[in-house]
Design a protein around this motif. Structure first.
Motif, PDB file in Angstrom:
ATOM      1  N   ARG A  99     -33.797 -65.959  -6.470  1.00  0.00           N
ATOM      2  CA  ARG A  99     -34.424 -66.145  -5.359  1.00  0.00           C
ATOM      3  C   ARG A  99     -34.102 -67.829  -4.772  1.00  0.00           C
ATOM      4  N   ALA A 100     -34.183 -68.578  -5.754  1.00  0.00           N
ATOM      5  CA  ALA A 100     -33.788 -70.169  -5.503  1.00  0.00           C
ATOM      6  C   ALA A 100     -32.557 -70.322  -5.035  1.00  0.00           C
ATOM      7  N   GLU A 101     -31.518 -69.553  -5.610  1.00  0.00           N
ATOM      8  CA  GLU A 101     -30.214 -69.487  -5.019  1.00  0.00           C
ATOM      9  C   GLU A 101     -29.986 -69.137  -3.640  1.00  0.00           C
ATOM     10  N   ILE A 102     -30.552 -68.080  -3.352  1.00  0.00           N
ATOM     11  CA  ILE A 102     -30.717 -67.314  -2.072  1.00  0.00           C
ATOM     12  C   ILE A 102     -31.275 -68.257  -1.045  1.00  0.00           C
ATOM     13  N   ALA A 103     -32.364 -69.058  -1.384  1.00  0.00           N
ATOM     14  CA  ALA A 103     -32.836 -69.847  -0.402  1.00  0.00           C
ATOM     15  C   ALA A 103     -31.958 -71.098  -0.039  1.00  0.00           C
ATOM     16  N   TYR A 104     -31.202 -71.391  -1.090  1.00  0.00           N
ATOM     17  CA  TYR A 104     -30.609 -72.423  -0.894  1.00  0.00           C
ATOM     18  C   TYR A 104     -28.936 -72.081  -0.074  1.00  0.00           C
ATOM     19  N   CYS A 105     -28.593 -70.919  -0.271  1.00  0.00           N
ATOM     20  CA  CYS A 105     -27.550 -70.379   0.504  1.00  0.00           C
ATOM     21  C   CYS A 105     -27.978 -70.106   2.040  1.00  0.00           C
ATOM     22  N   HIS A 106     -29.152 -69.827   2.223  1.00  0.00           N
ATOM     23  CA  HIS A 106     -29.683 -69.525   3.521  1.00  0.00           C
ATOM     24  C   HIS A 106     -29.562 -70.812   4.511  1.00  0.00           C
ATOM     25  N   THR A 107     -29.412 -71.903   3.796  1.00  0.00           N
ATOM     26  CA  THR A 107     -29.139 -73.312   4.741  1.00  0.00           C
ATOM     27  C   THR A 107     -27.685 -73.743   4.661  1.00  0.00           C
ATOM     28  N   ASP A 115     -30.271 -59.174  -0.600  1.00  0.00           N
ATOM     29  CA  ASP A 115     -30.417 -60.209   0.155  1.00  0.00           C
ATOM     30  C   ASP A 115     -29.180 -60.259   1.059  1.00  0.00           C
TER      31      ASP A 115
END
Length: 483
Positions: free
Chosen positions: A144-152, A105
């Motif tokens: 995947r959960a952490e990446i989605a969180y960090c994208h915001t 990512d």
């Protein structure tokens, strides 16, 4: 970081895990892979610090699932595996898939390298059977959960906050108060309308490309921190104001330092430079973390705790330092010297840079002891990012190990400094008995290099120590299950 540091010193597997010994030093191995990705991709220091923290958080949350008491960050809640699955093999496999997903990512162009490392460990990048109950499936799902969180998180990694969709682009409307300065030409005073403020530089990079970098990380104070209550929680006082005696004195001091650099000081300036094609300041301190891991014979359990805390301390250090940089928008020495010493004849490095040696030059042509292909970093001076990163990291290493003792050293062979041919005349050994001494040397190196003032260094060291202590306290509370 060129050269190398001198170092001192089973059971049955659950479904989906090969019956084998856990790979040795899993965390350290992925750290090396991440460092190489940074050298190749060349992100900015704040971006690199954030990427490291994301990778280790993905690994840490996955590791927590196989620990009896450790608490993950909120994104990893509810993933605890039963005692019979908590083996070294399972942890190593799960953390490897977590690291792989995070790195893909962060640095998608380097996916082949990440796939290669995963295969070296005996795993396939896209396992056919990776359900949520398997280590591979768990590692990927938590990542995947952490990446989605960090994208915001405000970093604008995906470019969704920028009208042009440029990743990490500024979305706050920052505009420099000075027009770009051409480093290779004399600078008229009228081209420095705001002498106390940061000025973009135009120069030819190592690839022969003419560049004028904008303020890198101008929006970084808006990135969500790990342990800080806010980006300005520990914001230091302002730098010396243009027109003050202090501003004049700090400018003269930089010129005087440059005129009397010893070979050892020149080696220090280059060793800590951490510019393009390096692992940058956050990666430099991760290498020190690897040294400590090897010195103290860490297990993966110890490594994931150390690097989780270390990376978040530096990620928060970036947020705090760039908050001050944006708030004060202060001038780099090259702007201050060229303005205040315009029309004067001084001793320094001019249009030929350090490669041309010290000579009598006009003040408006002065350059710092840096490569002309990267004469000063593209963001304001106060505070020093190097000092902040280094003090934060030193605080974590000191707290984690229970001692300030470091014991690492570095050898710079004679005639191998790239900034100035022929330097040093003899081999130079750098050594750090303590983490604190290494942090102080990292800070002073920026003054030797002519790109920071003393107040930016000392304020950064103080800021970094506070940030590091807060980050370590939070990370430790998590892995002890006391958060």
């Amino acid at each position: 970081m060129s050269g190398a540091l001198a170092a001192c010193g089973g059971g049955s597997a659950p479904d989906g895990v090969p019956v084998a010994q856990a790979p040795a030093r899993t965390v350290a191995g992925w750290t090396e892979v991440a460092l190489q990705a940074v050298r190749t991709v060349k992100p900015g220091p704040p971006m690199a610090a954030r990427s490291f923290a994301i990778m280790y958080t993905c690994m840490y949350n996955t590791w927590c699932a196989y620990d009896a008491v450790a608490q993950p960050t909120p994104i990893g809640q509810g993933a605890r595996r039963p005692p019979e699955e908590r083996t070294a093999v399972s942890k190593a496999m799960a953390m490897s898939y977590a690291a792989h997903a995070a790195l893909v990512d962060q640095y998608p162009t380097e996916k082949a390298a990440f796939d290669h490392h995963l295969r070296r460990l005996g795993y396939e990048p896209a396992p056919e059977s990776a359900g949520p109950g398997t280590p591979a499936g768990l590692g990927m799902a938590l990542s995947r959960a952490e990446i989605a969180y960090c994208h915001t998180d405000g970093a604008n990694q995906l470019g969704n906050l920028d009208p042009m969709g440029v990743p990490y682009a500024d979305y706050t409307g920052y505009v420099a108060k000075n027009p770009p300065m051409s480093v290779g030409a004399p600078t008229p005073r009228e081209l420095i309308p705001a002498p106390g403020s940061w000025q973009p530089l135009t120069y030819t990079d190592a690839g022969g490309v003419l560049r004028t970098p904008a303020h890198l990380g101008a929006a970084w104070s808006r990135v969500r921190p790990f342990a800080l209550a806010s980006s300005d929680q520990y914001r230091p006082g302002p730098p010396a104001a243009f027109g003050s005696v202090e501003f004049v004195e700090q400018t003269r001091h930089i010129v005087e330092v440059q005129q009397s650099l010893t070979d050892e000081q020149k080696v220090i300036a280059e060793y800590w430079a951490d510019g393009p094609s390096s692992e940058l300041p956050p990666g430099h301190w991760l290498q020190f973390g690897l040294y400590v891991s090897e010195r103290d014979r860490h297990t993966d359990d110890e490594d994931i705790k150390l690097f989780f805390a270390l990376s978040h301390a530096m990620a928060d250090a970036a947020i705090a330092a760039w908050d001050a940089k944006r708030a004060y928008d202060s001038a780099r020495p090259i702007t201050a010297v060229r303005y205040l010493m315009h029309g004067q004849t001084i001793t320094g490095y001019g249009s030929l840079g350090p490669a041309g040696g010290l000579r009598r030059i006009r003040g408006e042509t002065w350059v710092p002891y840096q490569s002309l292909a990267f004469p000063s970093p593209p963001f304001p001076e106060h505070v020093s990012g190097h000092s902040t990163f280094s003090a934060a990291a030193a605080e974590v290493l000191r707290s984690f190990t229970g001692s300030d003792a470091f014991g690492a050293s570095y050898l710079k062979p004679a005639h191998s400094v790239t900034i100035e041919p022929g330097v040093p005349a003899q081999d130079v050994h750098l050594g750090w008995d303590t983490f604190s001494a290494a942090a102080r040397q990292a800070g002073i190196s920026r003054i030797y290099g002519g790109i920071h003032f003393e107040s930016g260094n000392t304020a950064g060291l103080t800021l970094g120590t506070k940030v590091g202590a807060r980050a370590f306290a939070k990370a430790q509370a998590l892995w002890l299950g006391r958060a």
